[in-house]
Write a protein that holds these residues in place. Structure first.
Motif, PDB file in Angstrom:
ATOM      1  N   CYS A 107       0.717  -1.233  -0.015  1.00 31.11           N
ATOM      2  CA  CYS A 107      -0.016   0.093   0.066  1.00 31.11           C
ATOM      3  C   CYS A 107       0.678   1.146  -0.049  1.00 31.11           C
ATOM      4  CB  CYS A 107      -0.949  -0.063   1.279  1.00 31.11           C
ATOM      5  SG  CYS A 107      -1.938   1.590   1.320  1.00 31.11           S
ATOM      6  N   SER A 108       0.543   2.194  -0.947  1.00 33.18           N
ATOM      7  CA  SER A 108       1.567   3.465  -1.105  1.00 33.18           C
ATOM      8  C   SER A 108       1.290   4.291   0.000  1.00 33.18           C
ATOM      9  CB  SER A 108       1.336   3.820  -2.533  1.00 33.18           C
ATOM     10  OG  SER A 108       0.014   4.204  -2.692  1.00 33.18           O
ATOM     11  N   GLN A 109       0.076   4.032   0.758  1.00 37.16           N
ATOM     12  CA  GLN A 109      -0.268   4.931   1.730  1.00 37.16           C
ATOM     13  C   GLN A 109       0.113   4.497   3.064  1.00 37.16           C
ATOM     14  OE1 GLN A 109      -4.150   6.275   0.629  1.00 37.16           O
ATOM     15  NE2 GLN A 109      -4.780   6.787   2.794  1.00 37.16           N
ATOM     16  N   CYS A 110      -0.028   3.197   3.449  1.00 37.01           N
ATOM     17  CA  CYS A 110       0.497   2.935   4.801  1.00 37.01           C
ATOM     18  C   CYS A 110       1.661   1.817   4.904  1.00 37.01           C
ATOM     19  CB  CYS A 110      -0.831   2.405   5.508  1.00 37.01           C
ATOM     20  SG  CYS A 110      -1.383   0.711   5.086  1.00 37.01           S
ATOM     21  N   GLY A 111       1.911   1.286   3.805  1.00 35.88           N
ATOM     22  CA  GLY A 111       2.694   0.077   3.681  1.00 35.88           C
ATOM     23  C   GLY A 111       2.530  -1.236   4.164  1.00 35.88           C
ATOM     24  N   THR A 152      -4.002  -6.667  -2.039  1.00 42.80           N
ATOM     25  CA  THR A 152      -4.254  -6.957  -3.219  1.00 42.80           C
ATOM     26  C   THR A 152      -4.566  -5.573  -4.025  1.00 42.80           C
ATOM     27  OG1 THR A 152      -6.494  -8.045  -2.734  1.00 42.80           O
ATOM     28  CG2 THR A 152      -4.223  -9.320  -3.468  1.00 42.80           C
ATOM     29  N   ALA A 153      -4.881  -4.788  -2.918  1.00 42.13           N
ATOM     30  CA  ALA A 153      -5.404  -3.289  -3.535  1.00 42.13           C
ATOM     31  C   ALA A 153      -4.359  -2.307  -3.122  1.00 42.13           C
ATOM     32  CB  ALA A 153      -6.821  -3.241  -3.053  1.00 42.13           C
ATOM     33  N   ASP A 154      -4.213  -1.200  -3.880  1.00 42.16           N
ATOM     34  CA  ASP A 154      -3.573  -0.020  -3.451  1.00 42.16           C
ATOM     35  C   ASP A 154      -4.347   1.161  -3.765  1.00 42.16           C
ATOM     36  OD1 ASP A 154      -1.582   1.737  -2.694  1.00 42.16           O
ATOM     37  OD2 ASP A 154      -0.496   1.525  -4.381  1.00 42.16           O
ATOM     38  N   PRO A 155      -4.794   1.997  -2.684  1.00 35.50           N
ATOM     39  CA  PRO A 155      -4.589   1.835  -1.279  1.00 35.50           C
ATOM     40  C   PRO A 155      -5.218   0.462  -0.820  1.00 35.50           C
ATOM     41  CG  PRO A 155      -5.320   3.991  -1.672  1.00 35.50           C
ATOM     42  CD  PRO A 155      -5.554   3.029  -2.950  1.00 35.50           C
ATOM     43  N   CYS A 156      -4.732  -0.155   0.523  1.00 29.47           N
ATOM     44  CA  CYS A 156      -5.180  -1.123   1.081  1.00 29.47           C
ATOM     45  C   CYS A 156      -6.738  -1.271   1.382  1.00 29.47           C
ATOM     46  CB  CYS A 156      -4.307  -1.773   1.987  1.00 29.47           C
ATOM     47  SG  CYS A 156      -4.296  -0.740   3.573  1.00 29.47           S
ATOM     48  N   VAL A 168      -6.752  -8.906   5.480  1.00 29.95           N
ATOM     49  CA  VAL A 168      -5.821  -9.235   4.359  1.00 29.95           C
ATOM     50  C   VAL A 168      -6.780  -9.587   3.095  1.00 29.95           C
ATOM     51  CG1 VAL A 168      -3.873  -9.677   5.546  1.00 29.95           C
ATOM     52  CG2 VAL A 168      -5.238 -11.491   5.420  1.00 29.95           C
ATOM     53  N   GLY A 169      -6.427  -9.427   1.949  1.00 26.07           N
ATOM     54  CA  GLY A 169      -6.975  -9.914   0.693  1.00 26.07           C
ATOM     55  C   GLY A 169      -7.222 -11.376   0.882  1.00 26.07           C
ATOM     56  N   ALA A 170      -8.202 -11.683   0.208  1.00 27.70           N
ATOM     57  CA  ALA A 170      -8.647 -13.350  -0.023  1.00 27.70           C
ATOM     58  C   ALA A 170      -7.342 -14.146  -0.295  1.00 27.70           C
ATOM     59  CB  ALA A 170      -9.655 -13.577  -0.720  1.00 27.70           C
ATOM     60  N   GLU A 171      -6.542 -13.388  -1.286  1.00 25.69           N
ATOM     61  CA  GLU A 171      -5.385 -14.257  -1.778  1.00 25.69           C
ATOM     62  C   GLU A 171      -4.421 -14.580  -0.765  1.00 25.69           C
ATOM     63  OE1 GLU A 171      -6.700 -11.658  -3.027  1.00 25.69           O
ATOM     64  OE2 GLU A 171      -7.101 -12.036  -5.092  1.00 25.69           O
ATOM     65  N   ILE A 172      -3.932 -13.744   0.066  1.00 21.31           N
ATOM     66  CA  ILE A 172      -3.036 -13.900   1.258  1.00 21.31           C
ATOM     67  C   ILE A 172      -3.735 -14.697   2.099  1.00 21.31           C
ATOM     68  CG2 ILE A 172      -1.934 -12.755   2.823  1.00 21.31           C
ATOM     69  CD1 ILE A 172      -1.637 -10.162   1.416  1.00 21.31           C
ATOM     70  N   GLU A 173      -4.935 -14.644   2.609  1.00 24.36           N
ATOM     71  CA  GLU A 173      -5.381 -15.404   3.723  1.00 24.36           C
ATOM     72  C   GLU A 173      -5.532 -16.859   3.235  1.00 24.36           C
ATOM     73  OE1 GLU A 173      -6.583 -16.197   6.832  1.00 24.36           O
ATOM     74  OE2 GLU A 173      -7.108 -14.089   6.706  1.00 24.36           O
TER      75      GLU A 173
END
Ligand SMILES: [Zn+2]
Ligand SMILES: [Zn+2]
Lengths: 201, 201
Positions: free
Chosen positions: A60-64, A68-72, B6-11
């Motif tokens: 995540c470019s916002q929080c680190g 799978t999404a940015d922002p998370c 966390v995204g479904a992929e990581i989970e």
């Protein structure tokens, strides 16, 4: 292995597995065999899941955070309190605090701590991003949830200095966290209590 | 996790990792994070190695070993003594004996042991294949390198009975193997010594 008894593919798989945290050469062999014996139930889905993670997981470019999404998911969650930013060293700490459901704010992952010995300075950590976020309107509190280690406390001190002059309160987790302890190893009750009893830094 | 952080992929990745031998939910999370943090150096090559293993690794139709060739590297190795077949329970035992460089013959992997409690009978193991191989010309000795457990010894006894009438000597590993011990956990010196001191069954 001492003789060329397994194909290069299996040998390579074992060698990579032995580099995972907590696995040595012996357990890597066990894991490799377990995977091969459970091809359909485990090896195939795990190979796919790793390929998915490789292709889709971003920082995540916002929080680190990693997601799978940015922002998370956390940064874009409208139910979260925008006023609180909880600063952690690593994503694993963020996960630990989330499991404790201790915080309804957002996070900021530093990516480590300041360390004279390891030569890690402020520029090696995601500190500038934190200062920028702390200056945004609506942000009222920065919670320093770094580990209770010497380097962690040095980092907390440095960040506090950097935040001076901004209109934010700075707090840290209560001393429920054992000295020298790492957040990721703590039980959820301790983490939740430590957050509730947080005090001004 | 308690919240959808966390995204479904990581989970999904964590959930699959936690099914590997020796890994619990906590260590699976650590491994997942370690993989994500080391995408190029570890996650990508490991995903590829697993896909390779999934696509290429086969069970040897002759001996039951796993390899990328069928018959396997050991079965087709011209330097091996064709006269000796070493019978093991699992592929992991074969690997352990190979690491000890104890045997220059071939192997036969049973795929388990007879077990009344678990309802595993002779037809569930690769025993018929062994009897066929033992009857082939040039085979002079069958070494029963099964574990020193009750089920292992029951299986050894059953196989010995089945081999009667064939022109092969039947031996077992010497009592260097601790009672109740599993081959895969033994050091290589003990395994080599146990093989050298093998006695007629
Ligand atoms: Zn985020
Ligand atoms: Zn073979």
């Amino acid at each position: 292995m001492s003789r060329d008894i397994v194909g290069a593919e299996i040998e390579h798989l074992i060698q990579l597995l032995s580099r995972l945290p907590g696995l040595g050469p012996r357990s890597a062999r066990r894991v490799a065999l377990h995977l091969i014996k459970n091809r359909d139930k485990l090896l195939t889905p795990l190979a796919s899941a790793m390929a998915e993670a490789r292709d889709k997981v971003v920082t995540c470019s916002q929080c680190g955070n990693v997601d799978t999404a940015d922002p998370c998911t956390i940064c874009t969650d409208p139910r979260r309190d925008n006023g609180i930013i909880c600063v952690v060293e690593e994503v694993g700490d963020l996960w630990a605090l989330e499991r404790a459901a201790a915080i309804n704010g957002r996070y900021h992952v530093l990516g480590g701590v300041l360390s004279a010995i390891e030569g890690i300075g402020p520029d090696d950590l995601n500190i500038e991003g934190l200062i920028r976020r702390a200056a945004e309107p609506g942000v009222s509190e920065i919670v320093l949830a770094v580990n209770a280690t010497v380097d962690g406390q040095t980092t907390a001190h440095y960040i506090t200095e950097r935040l001076k002059g901004l209109d934010v309160a700075v707090s840290r987790l209560a001393h429920g966290v054992p000295v020298g302890g790492e957040l990721d190893y703590l039980d959820e009750g301790t983490l939740a209590a430590a957050f509730k009893a947080r005090r001004p830094y």
